[in-house]
Enzyme design. Structure first.
Site, short mmCIF file in Angstrom:
data_model
loop_
_atom_site.label_atom_id
_atom_site.label_comp_id
_atom_site.label_asym_id
_atom_site.label_seq_id
_atom_site.Cartn_x
_atom_site.Cartn_y
_atom_site.Cartn_z
N SER A 51 3.35 -2.11 10.34
CA SER A 51 4.85 -2.08 10.75
C SER A 51 5.42 -3.46 10.34
O SER A 51 6.45 -3.98 10.98
CB SER A 51 5.15 -1.81 12.09
N HIS A 89 -9.46 1.00 4.99
CA HIS A 89 -8.36 1.37 5.57
C HIS A 89 -8.73 2.20 6.86
O HIS A 89 -9.33 3.24 6.59
CB HIS A 89 -7.24 1.89 4.57
N ASN A 102 0.83 -1.22 0.17
CA ASN A 102 -0.05 0.03 -0.01
C ASN A 102 1.01 1.23 0.06
O ASN A 102 1.55 1.54 1.13
CB ASN A 102 -1.01 -0.06 1.27
N GLU A 161 -6.88 4.58 7.93
CA GLU A 161 -6.95 6.04 7.49
C GLU A 161 -7.86 6.53 6.85
O GLU A 161 -8.12 7.71 6.95
CB GLU A 161 -5.47 6.22 6.69
N LYS A 201 0.29 4.14 -0.34
CA LYS A 201 -0.58 5.48 0.49
C LYS A 201 -0.11 6.75 -0.72
O LYS A 201 -0.30 6.43 -1.87
CB LYS A 201 0.23 5.81 1.90
N GLU A 205 -5.49 -5.03 10.48
CA GLU A 205 -4.50 -3.79 10.71
C GLU A 205 -4.74 -3.29 12.03
O GLU A 205 -5.70 -2.11 12.03
CB GLU A 205 -4.55 -2.91 9.48
N GLY A 263 2.61 2.40 10.91
CA GLY A 263 3.56 3.22 10.55
C GLY A 263 4.32 3.40 12.10
O GLY A 263 5.00 4.24 12.18
C1 PEP Z 1 -0.81 0.51 6.06
O1 PEP Z 1 -1.25 1.44 6.48
O2 PEP Z 1 -1.55 -0.46 5.53
C2 PEP Z 1 0.44 -0.32 6.64
C3 PEP Z 1 0.22 -1.46 6.97
O3 PEP Z 1 1.41 0.46 6.98
P1 PEP Z 1 2.78 0.39 7.75
O4 PEP Z 1 3.43 -1.03 7.08
O5 PEP Z 1 3.59 1.27 7.23
O6 PEP Z 1 2.49 0.28 9.17
#
Ligand code: PEP
Length: 256
Positions: A218, A103, A16, A105, A18, A173, A179
């Protein structure tokens, strides 16, 4: 779940991207991922989800490789007066095979609730896309011992009608892990994945055993193998580490 059922879930590693990248960056990253994918079967499916503006350029850079193309969101309607939005049909037309919906976000920044996510997921299926539905608890919900209840509610409320193992992927998630460099222990992540699969079983029956469940938050090359080794974790949704081909491929390498 028996061994045959586990085997029929081919893992998926999805990047992803983003809101990152201009055309040259996106082309270079996609070309670097495609190059690695052409070297031989990595033992899993690989997907990249660039921002809308890069879908054309990334799709071109992936041509001839087994890496699939996806988007990060879609509108529920086919077309119409929805300034700034993009429909699932437009994504399909642009070469996408997948779309992420729900997601955290999007849920946080755009106030998307389960009903909105479900409508978007149904639009994805209508357009012939495979949908990745994201769920996950906040830190406060985890601290209050509500993780499994929150995630089960999100799965139930966001699941599109007509979902099958071929057109649905669920990504767990935890919001606090995105992040931040923090992750649940593999055992904790597995427990939530098992709860998600149990919830899916109540909704779509035995087919739930063949639905791919991704962990996201992460994931990096150093922690991927242990997380991916859990029985109900069938791959990863990767944010930050998907922006460097070497790191992304290091995660794909969990299945080598
Ligand atoms: C995400 O936002 O889908 C995600 C998993 O981000 P990160 O791997 O940076 O934590």
């Amino acid at each position: 779940m028996n061994l045959e059922e586990i085997k029929m879930r081919r893992p998926l590693i999805a990047g992803n991207w983003k809101m990152n990248g201009l055309t040259a960056d996106g082309r270079a990253l996609a070309a670097a991922v495609a190059e690695r994918a052409k070297a031989g079967d990595p033992g899993c499916d690989v997907l990249v989800c660039p921002p809308f503006t890069l879908i054309g350029a990334v799709g071109a850079a992936l041509t001839g490789s087994p890496v699939a193309l996806g988007a990060q969101d879609c509108h529920a309607a086919v077309s119409g007066a929805h300034t700034g939005d993009v429909s699932a049909e437009m994504l399909k037309d642009a070469g996408c095979a997948f779309v992420i919906v729900g997601h955290s976000e999007r849920r946080a920044d755009h106030g998307e609730d389960d009903a909105t996510v479900k409508a978007k997921a149904e639009a994805a299926l209508r357009a012939g896309l495979t949908v990745i539905v994201c769920v996950g608890e906040t830190e406060a919900e985890r601290d209050a011992g509500k993780t499994e209840a929150v995630v089960a509610r999100q799965v139930k409320g966001s699941l599109p009608a007509g979902a099958t193992p071929a057109n649905l992927v669920v990504a767990y998630e935890p919001v606090w892990a995105i992040g931040t460099g923090r992750t649940p222990t593999p055992a904790d992540a597995q427990a939530v994945h098992a709860r998600i699969r149990a919830e899916l079983k109540g909704l779509i029956g035995g087919a739930a055993d063949a639905v791919r469940l991704l962990y996201g938050g992460s994931v990096k090359p150093s922690n991927a193998k242990e997380l991916m080794g859990q029985p109900d974790i069938d791959g990863a949704l990767v944010g930050g580490a998907a922006l460097k081909a070497e790191d992304f491929w290091g995660i794909v390498g969990s299945y080598a």
